[in-house]
Structure formats: C-alpha cells, structure tokens
Design a protein around this motif. Structure first.
Motif, PDB file in Angstrom:
ATOM      1  N   PHE A  36      69.265  43.880 132.292  1.00 57.32           N
ATOM      2  CA  PHE A  36      68.784  43.147 131.119  1.00 57.32           C
ATOM      3  C   PHE A  36      69.917  43.061 130.099  1.00 57.32           C
ATOM      4  O   PHE A  36      70.258  44.062 129.469  1.00 57.32           O
ATOM      5  CB  PHE A  36      67.591  43.867 130.467  1.00 57.32           C
ATOM      6  CG  PHE A  36      66.245  43.596 131.106  1.00 57.32           C
ATOM      7  CD1 PHE A  36      66.132  43.082 132.390  1.00 57.32           C
ATOM      8  CD2 PHE A  36      65.071  43.871 130.404  1.00 57.32           C
ATOM      9  CE1 PHE A  36      64.888  42.836 132.970  1.00 57.32           C
ATOM     10  CE2 PHE A  36      63.821  43.627 130.968  1.00 57.32           C
ATOM     11  CZ  PHE A  36      63.723  43.115 132.252  1.00 57.32           C
ATOM     12  N   ASP A  37      70.499  41.873 129.947  1.00 51.57           N
ATOM     13  CA  ASP A  37      71.481  41.668 128.883  1.00 51.57           C
ATOM     14  C   ASP A  37      70.754  41.137 127.659  1.00 51.57           C
ATOM     15  O   ASP A  37      70.197  40.034 127.696  1.00 51.57           O
ATOM     16  CB  ASP A  37      72.562  40.679 129.334  1.00 51.57           C
ATOM     17  CG  ASP A  37      73.562  41.329 130.279  1.00 51.57           C
ATOM     18  OD1 ASP A  37      74.212  42.298 129.848  1.00 51.57           O
ATOM     19  OD2 ASP A  37      73.674  40.884 131.444  1.00 51.57           O
ATOM     20  N   ILE A  38      70.756  41.930 126.596  1.00 50.28           N
ATOM     21  CA  ILE A  38      70.097  41.486 125.360  1.00 50.28           C
ATOM     22  C   ILE A  38      71.078  40.578 124.633  1.00 50.28           C
ATOM     23  O   ILE A  38      72.160  41.009 124.225  1.00 50.28           O
ATOM     24  CB  ILE A  38      69.731  42.685 124.461  1.00 50.28           C
ATOM     25  CG1 ILE A  38      68.958  43.749 125.247  1.00 50.28           C
ATOM     26  CG2 ILE A  38      68.952  42.205 123.232  1.00 50.28           C
ATOM     27  CD1 ILE A  38      67.616  43.315 125.786  1.00 50.28           C
ATOM     28  N   ILE A  74      66.568  49.977 135.540  1.00 49.12           N
ATOM     29  CA  ILE A  74      66.788  48.774 134.747  1.00 49.12           C
ATOM     30  C   ILE A  74      67.830  49.079 133.681  1.00 49.12           C
ATOM     31  O   ILE A  74      67.593  49.872 132.776  1.00 49.12           O
ATOM     32  CB  ILE A  74      65.474  48.287 134.111  1.00 49.12           C
ATOM     33  CG1 ILE A  74      64.416  48.088 135.204  1.00 49.12           C
ATOM     34  CG2 ILE A  74      65.702  46.993 133.333  1.00 49.12           C
ATOM     35  CD1 ILE A  74      63.005  48.128 134.715  1.00 49.12           C
ATOM     36  N   LYS A  75      68.986  48.448 133.846  1.00 52.82           N
ATOM     37  CA  LYS A  75      70.073  48.693 132.897  1.00 52.82           C
ATOM     38  C   LYS A  75      69.972  47.702 131.747  1.00 52.82           C
ATOM     39  O   LYS A  75      70.049  46.492 131.954  1.00 52.82           O
ATOM     40  CB  LYS A  75      71.424  48.559 133.591  1.00 52.82           C
ATOM     41  CG  LYS A  75      72.576  48.835 132.636  1.00 52.82           C
ATOM     42  CD  LYS A  75      73.912  48.902 133.319  1.00 52.82           C
ATOM     43  CE  LYS A  75      74.960  49.389 132.321  1.00 52.82           C
ATOM     44  NZ  LYS A  75      76.282  49.539 132.921  1.00 52.82           N
ATOM     45  N   VAL A  76      69.773  48.211 130.534  1.00 52.77           N
ATOM     46  CA  VAL A  76      69.658  47.358 129.362  1.00 52.77           C
ATOM     47  C   VAL A  76      70.957  47.456 128.560  1.00 52.77           C
ATOM     48  O   VAL A  76      71.351  48.547 128.152  1.00 52.77           O
ATOM     49  CB  VAL A  76      68.445  47.773 128.492  1.00 52.77           C
ATOM     50  CG1 VAL A  76      68.361  46.902 127.241  1.00 52.77           C
ATOM     51  CG2 VAL A  76      67.153  47.684 129.293  1.00 52.77           C
ATOM     52  N   VAL A  77      71.620  46.308 128.389  1.00 56.09           N
ATOM     53  CA  VAL A  77      72.884  46.282 127.651  1.00 56.09           C
ATOM     54  C   VAL A  77      72.668  45.478 126.371  1.00 56.09           C
ATOM     55  O   VAL A  77      72.235  44.325 126.420  1.00 56.09           O
ATOM     56  CB  VAL A  77      74.008  45.626 128.484  1.00 56.09           C
ATOM     57  CG1 VAL A  77      75.358  45.809 127.792  1.00 56.09           C
ATOM     58  CG2 VAL A  77      74.052  46.207 129.892  1.00 56.09           C
ATOM     59  N   SER A 115      74.424  50.790 126.116  1.00 55.10           N
ATOM     60  CA  SER A 115      73.460  50.477 127.164  1.00 55.10           C
ATOM     61  C   SER A 115      72.671  51.737 127.530  1.00 55.10           C
ATOM     62  O   SER A 115      73.039  52.848 127.154  1.00 55.10           O
ATOM     63  CB  SER A 115      74.175  49.938 128.401  1.00 55.10           C
ATOM     64  OG  SER A 115      74.988  50.952 128.953  1.00 55.10           O
ATOM     65  N   TYR A 116      71.590  51.534 128.255  1.00 56.80           N
ATOM     66  CA  TYR A 116      70.741  52.638 128.710  1.00 56.80           C
ATOM     67  C   TYR A 116      70.059  52.193 129.985  1.00 56.80           C
ATOM     68  O   TYR A 116      69.589  51.048 130.083  1.00 56.80           O
ATOM     69  CB  TYR A 116      69.707  52.978 127.628  1.00 56.80           C
ATOM     70  CG  TYR A 116      68.724  54.078 127.997  1.00 56.80           C
ATOM     71  CD1 TYR A 116      69.132  55.239 128.659  1.00 56.80           C
ATOM     72  CD2 TYR A 116      67.367  53.962 127.672  1.00 56.80           C
ATOM     73  CE1 TYR A 116      68.221  56.249 128.975  1.00 56.80           C
ATOM     74  CE2 TYR A 116      66.454  54.962 127.976  1.00 56.80           C
ATOM     75  CZ  TYR A 116      66.886  56.103 128.632  1.00 56.80           C
ATOM     76  OH  TYR A 116      65.992  57.092 128.944  1.00 56.80           O
ATOM     77  N   VAL A 117      69.995  53.076 130.978  1.00 54.34           N
ATOM     78  CA  VAL A 117      69.325  52.755 132.238  1.00 54.34           C
ATOM     79  C   VAL A 117      67.933  53.392 132.232  1.00 54.34           C
ATOM     80  O   VAL A 117      67.809  54.615 132.206  1.00 54.34           O
ATOM     81  CB  VAL A 117      70.127  53.263 133.454  1.00 54.34           C
ATOM     82  CG1 VAL A 117      69.380  52.921 134.751  1.00 54.34           C
ATOM     83  CG2 VAL A 117      71.527  52.677 133.462  1.00 54.34           C
ATOM     84  N   TYR A 118      66.903  52.551 132.200  1.00 54.14           N
ATOM     85  CA  TYR A 118      65.522  53.038 132.317  1.00 54.14           C
ATOM     86  C   TYR A 118      65.272  53.350 133.789  1.00 54.14           C
ATOM     87  O   TYR A 118      65.471  52.492 134.649  1.00 54.14           O
ATOM     88  CB  TYR A 118      64.538  51.991 131.802  1.00 54.14           C
ATOM     89  CG  TYR A 118      64.594  51.825 130.291  1.00 54.14           C
ATOM     90  CD1 TYR A 118      63.781  52.582 129.459  1.00 54.14           C
ATOM     91  CD2 TYR A 118      65.481  50.918 129.701  1.00 54.14           C
ATOM     92  CE1 TYR A 118      63.836  52.441 128.074  1.00 54.14           C
ATOM     93  CE2 TYR A 118      65.533  50.764 128.319  1.00 54.14           C
ATOM     94  CZ  TYR A 118      64.708  51.531 127.510  1.00 54.14           C
ATOM     95  OH  TYR A 118      64.774  51.387 126.146  1.00 54.14           O
ATOM     96  N   ASN A 119      64.873  54.582 134.057  1.00 51.84           N
ATOM     97  CA  ASN A 119      64.777  55.083 135.429  1.00 51.84           C
ATOM     98  C   ASN A 119      63.394  55.686 135.628  1.00 51.84           C
ATOM     99  O   ASN A 119      63.081  56.719 135.044  1.00 51.84           O
ATOM    100  CB  ASN A 119      65.876  56.151 135.593  1.00 51.84           C
ATOM    101  CG  ASN A 119      65.862  56.812 136.965  1.00 51.84           C
ATOM    102  OD1 ASN A 119      64.938  56.624 137.761  1.00 51.84           O
ATOM    103  ND2 ASN A 119      66.893  57.606 137.225  1.00 51.84           N
TER     104      ASN A 119
END
Ligand code: C2O
Length: 579
Positions: A36-38, A74-77, A115-119
């Motif tokens: 997910f690129d914000i 889900i990697k959110v950047v 960034s943060y990876v939701y796991n």
C-alpha cells in the motif's frame, strides 16, 4: 529481549509443525503480500477536482482477497504529509494486536517517509470485511474491501453465486474532510456535511455534474449474484434497495446468518452485509436504479441526498447503448429518512445461521456484567471570553461512554500496556456503570457536561462479558453504530427506553442471536451484547459515526494474557512505529 522472545515463539511454532500437530487444511494456507503506497491523487467528482490521500492512487482503494487461514503481509509506505495508520476492520487479530491499526491505541502512526508491515493471520473467519485509515477523518478516501474466501473446497452455505461483486458505500466531500473536522473541533459546533454518497466511489446521476460517474452493474438474466455490501461512509447509516428485485441476506460482518428476503437493507458505517441477488429469468426490457440514502435519528444537520447506481441486463438481441438508454428506468422506494420502525424490524430478522458447521457459541454464563450509557454531551467553551458553536455559545459538542469522554493519549496504549509503562498514559478504572444513574431516555438534563479522561476497562483472560449499551437522550436520542475491535459479539437483546435489569434479560436470545462486530444501538433504546474476552491486547470500542468518535464516544479494553503460552500477546514487530 523482544528478539529472544520472538525466536522462542518461532521455536514453539516449529515444534508444532515437526510434531505434526498442524491439521492438513492449515498446511494449504499461504502468505499473501500486498503493498500500500499512501499517495496523493487528483480525483474529480461533481465537477470538483481535488487532491486526495489514496492507497496506490486508487479511489476506492484496492481489494484485498485472501482465504480463511491465510497470512497477510501488507507493507504500508507513507509518501504524504499526513500521519497514517490502517485498520483491518473485523479481523480478530488473535494475539496480533500490533497489526490492528487504530492510531494511538495499538500503534503510533506511520510518519511521512516511513513504512510498517501489517502481519496477521486470518483464523476462523470468512466473508466480507474491509480496511480503512484509522486516524482523524482520513478514512473518507482511504478504504477498500477485504474479502475472505472459505478454505479451498469448502462451499458457501447458500447457492453458489454466478458472480461476486463488492459494493462499497462512501461519502464525497467537495471540501477537505480534514479541514471539516479540524474546524468543527475548533468551534465546538457540528461539522459540515458531505456533498454526495458514493457507490464504489461514484455518486451517480441524481447529483449535479455526475451522470458520467455512475456505477453500473451489468448482469445476465436467470443468475444469482453475491453482492458484498460495505458501508464505509463517515457519518451516515444507509438504506439500500434495488428497484423490482429482492435481496436475500446471507451474511453480516463476515458471519453467516439465517437467510431472509427483503426489498431494503439497513447498513451502518462499519457493517458489511452479503446479499444474494437473483436476476429476472428473462431480459426485462427495463433498467433499475440501485439506490441508497441515509437513516437519521439525531438532531444535527446531515447529507440528505440519494445515491444511485444502475442495474442493467445484458441481452442477446443486439440492443445498442442507445436503445438501452431508452428502456424504462425503475426506481426503488426507500424508507423515510427517520424510519426507526424499519430499523427495528430489520434488526430483529438477523439470526446466526447456527448449524453444526457454523455454531453460535453464545456465552451461557456471565463473569462480568457491564452497563454503559452512550450519547452526546458538552464541554465548556475552550476559548476564553469568546463564543463557541455548541448547543449554546458557551459550550462545545462532546460525546461520552458512562460520561467519560475519551482523551486520546499521545503514545500507543498497547505499547504502554505491554512494556508496563501505563503510568501517566491511562488509568485502569473505566466505570462499570454510570456513577450517577438518571433517567437515560427521559427529559433533557440541565447539566450536559461530560468528564474527560483516558480510562480503560481491564479484563482477565477468558472473561465472559455481558455489556448493555444504553443510548441517552442528552441533546437528542440517536442511533449509534458501536464497533468493538478484536472480537465478534452476540446481540442477545435490544429494546426501547431504559434497560430493565429484572425483566429484559428474561427475553434474551441465547440460542441463535446474530454475531457481529458493529451493532446499531437503537435511538432512545439499548442493546445487550455478550463476548468472550479470549484475545489478549488492547482493544478499541467506539461509535463508527466518525464525528462521534472525534467528540470522544470511544473507550478501550485491556485483555490480560492467559497462563498458557498460546494465550499471550506476541511481542511487537521490530518495525512497529513509535511515537
Ligand atoms: Cu472500522 Cu475502529 O474501526
């Protein structure tokens, strides 16, 4: 220390695998990766072009599809100036509260450039859920479907649909929703309302300059379609109906229900509803509006517009687009904007499927009985010697649970809890009932002021909870969609007026009550829910009308670890955003 614990945990999982304790089906589970690129994106609706915060430039955001048992990474950047966090609404997050997402509850926000990876792993859930930003009002543009298919080879407990279509309702603002909420909190008044409702991001032909932005559902005759309905609107419950068609409700909040047919459904923000749409056996020589408009009980101003999409049949006799446009267009009749009797009837039809394969495990004994009042209130005007725009010019709007208006901490509650640093962050003394009982649904009070604080309710592992949510008539009775993170709960009873602790429990349904994660508390009434606190962590509970959350209609639970290793919150991931 975190690393040591983590490898211990891995060892634990490994030993399970080598001992052959993982069932065959679980081995079929896979890990799915999303990014997910914000980022900002220019979007035009109602002839207004504006730059909005999106995931991957998409509005609504991308669809996540997984199967029961899968793990999601889900990697959110974050590429924008705003702080961000994302919540996976309805996912139970068993022992993985770090991936739940509400800002300042389970994590600090992801800052610009980070960034943060939701796991997390999807355990024992299948159906329609959704994801959304969980900070300020950014979820107005950052939301999308989260679809959990049953395990491979496991059928639905209803007719296999020919096709499945996610339908997500939202709100469109010509203004910047961040400016709208900031202004409302500044003046103490009610917020400006949205300019349109949307269906898959499109407002449809009933708005000015919007005909080209119309959602069209093209169907074939004689087929069954599964519509996965999601209400992602900020502040409005919605009625939805398709002209000349019936809908069969088969699932709510990713839990199967006893199927029933209806022309109209009611869906609150936060809720999801799966319906089967059986198309006409032959080409009907007509097109049909699929329309939604709000269900409103409060006294504030609201967006009273109607969204429409079009249900269009495919035909073999070569109808050109032109002739399609000439077909008669049928419109559904939606309930009145304040039709509480419809809301009550609809809620009473919802029952758990309750089969051997999908049992309703309603807690039969209760360890802890709680009674929470929910509703609006006021704080004194914070501008000295000036006026505010609350219900009087000396007050600002607030909202509370048991008269506690929740103050957001500036660090994450879960982190404070896990590291034993709760001092000065929160107090574990959330009241089990209102400190001063009163006639909750009676005449207006003279003093509408709320208390303010960061109070949490602490529950030992496996506590069986019965919670009565009682609406108050302070500044107007109103239906409140209450959402609990980390759990599903059973809706064992509901009614109007004040809850009667002697009579009402006798009428509770402890056999097949509907199980869900968001429930509409009846306007001027109450609802009783039960859940088992079997998921250690810190769990947010709030009204899913965003303005009420902003005003403080929220609280959090701490569920303590159990004794066994698999009853403990896992340690935080190394990339968890810190404040
Ligand atoms: Cu869908 Cu705490 O929210």
């Amino acid at each position: 220390m975190g690393v040591a614990l983590l490898s211990l945990f891995r060892l634990f999982v490994l030993s399970f695998i080598t001992l052959g304790l993982i069932p065959q089906q679980a081995l079929a589970s896979i890990t799915r990766h999303y990014k997910f690129d914000i980022q900002l994106q220019n979007v035009t609706r109602l002839c207004h072009t504006k730059s909005i915060v999106t995931v991957n430039g998409q509005f609504p955001g991308p669809r996540i599809v997984a199967r029961e048992g899968d793990r999601l990474l889900i990697k959110v950047v974050n590429h924008v100036q705003n702080n961000i966090s994302i919540h996976w609404h309805g996912i139970r997050q068993l022992r993985t509260g770090w991936a739940d997402g509400p800002a300042y509850i389970t994590q600090c926000p992801i800052q610009t450039g980070s960034s943060y990876v939701y796991n997390f792993t999807i355990v024992g859930q299948r159906g329609t859920l959704w994801w959304h930003a969980h900070i300020s009002w950014l979820r107005s543009t950052i939301y999308g479907p989260l679809i959990i298919l049953p395990k491979r080879g496991v059928p639905y407990p209803f007719t296999k649909p020919y096709k499945e279509v996610p339908i997500i309702f939202g709100e469109w603002w010509n203004a910047d929703p961040e400016a709208v909420i900031n202004q409302a909190l500044q003046t103490g008044g009610g917020p400006n309302v949205s300019d349109a409702y949307t269906i898959n991001g499109l407002p449809g032909p009933l708005y000015n300059c919007s005909a080209k932005d119309t959602f069209k559902l093209r169907v074939e005759a004689g087929k069954t379609y599964l519509l996965r309905l999601i209400n992602a609107a900020l502040n409005d419950e919605l009625f939805f109906s398709i002209a000349n068609h019936t809908l069969k409700v088969v699932e709510t909040d990713a839990l199967y229900v006893k199927p029933f047919e209806t022309n109209t459904i009611l869906i609150t923000p936060g809720q999801t509803t799966n319906v089967l749409l059986k198309t006409k056996p032959n080409f009907p020589n007509a097109t049909f509006f699929m329309a939604a408009r709000p269900y409103v009980t409060g006294l504030g101003t609201f967006d009273n517009s109607t969204l429409a999409g079009i249900l269009e049949y495919e035909t073999t006799t070569l109808h050109s687009t032109l002739s399609m446009n000439k077909l008669p267009l049928h419109k559904p009749i939606l309930p009145a904007l304040n039709d509480t009797s419809f809301a009550t009837k609809f809620a009473s039809k919802l029952r758990s499927l309750n089969t051997p394969q999908f049992p309703a495990n309603v807690p039969q004994k209760v360890d802890k009985r709680l009674f929470f009042t929910i509703g609006l209130g006021t704080n004194p005007c914070s501008h000295n010697n000036q006026t505010c725009q609350g219900p009087t010019n000396r007050t600002m709007f607030a909202a509370s649970i048991n008269n506690v208006s929740f103050t957001m901490p500036n660090t994450a509650l879960l982190q404070s809890h896990f590291f034993g640093q709760s001092n000065g962050v929160y107090s574990p003394d959330f009241p089990i009932s209102p400190l001063i009982p009163f006639n909750y649904t009676g005449a207006q009070l003279n003093n509408t002021n709320v208390g303010n604080g960061t109070k949490l309710m602490v529950l030992p592992f496996n506590t069986s909870v019965e919670l009565v949510l009682q609406d108050t008539s302070i500044l107007g009775a109103e239906s409140h969609p209450l959402h609990l993170h980390g759990f599903n709960f059973f809706v064992v009873g509901q009614g109007f007026g004040n809850f009667d602790e002697n009579d009402d429990p006798k009428k509770f349904n402890l056999i097949d009550p509907v199980e869900r994660n968001t429930v509409g508390v009846p306007s001027g009434g109450w609802v009783a829910i039960r859940f088992l606190a079997d998921n250690p962590g810190v769990w947010f509970m709030h009204c899913h009308l965003e303005i009420h959350t902003s005003w403080g209609l929220k609280m959090a639970w701490v569920v303590l670890d159990g004794k066994l290793p698999n009853q403990k919150l896992i340690p935080p991931p190394l990339d968890l955003p810190r404040c």
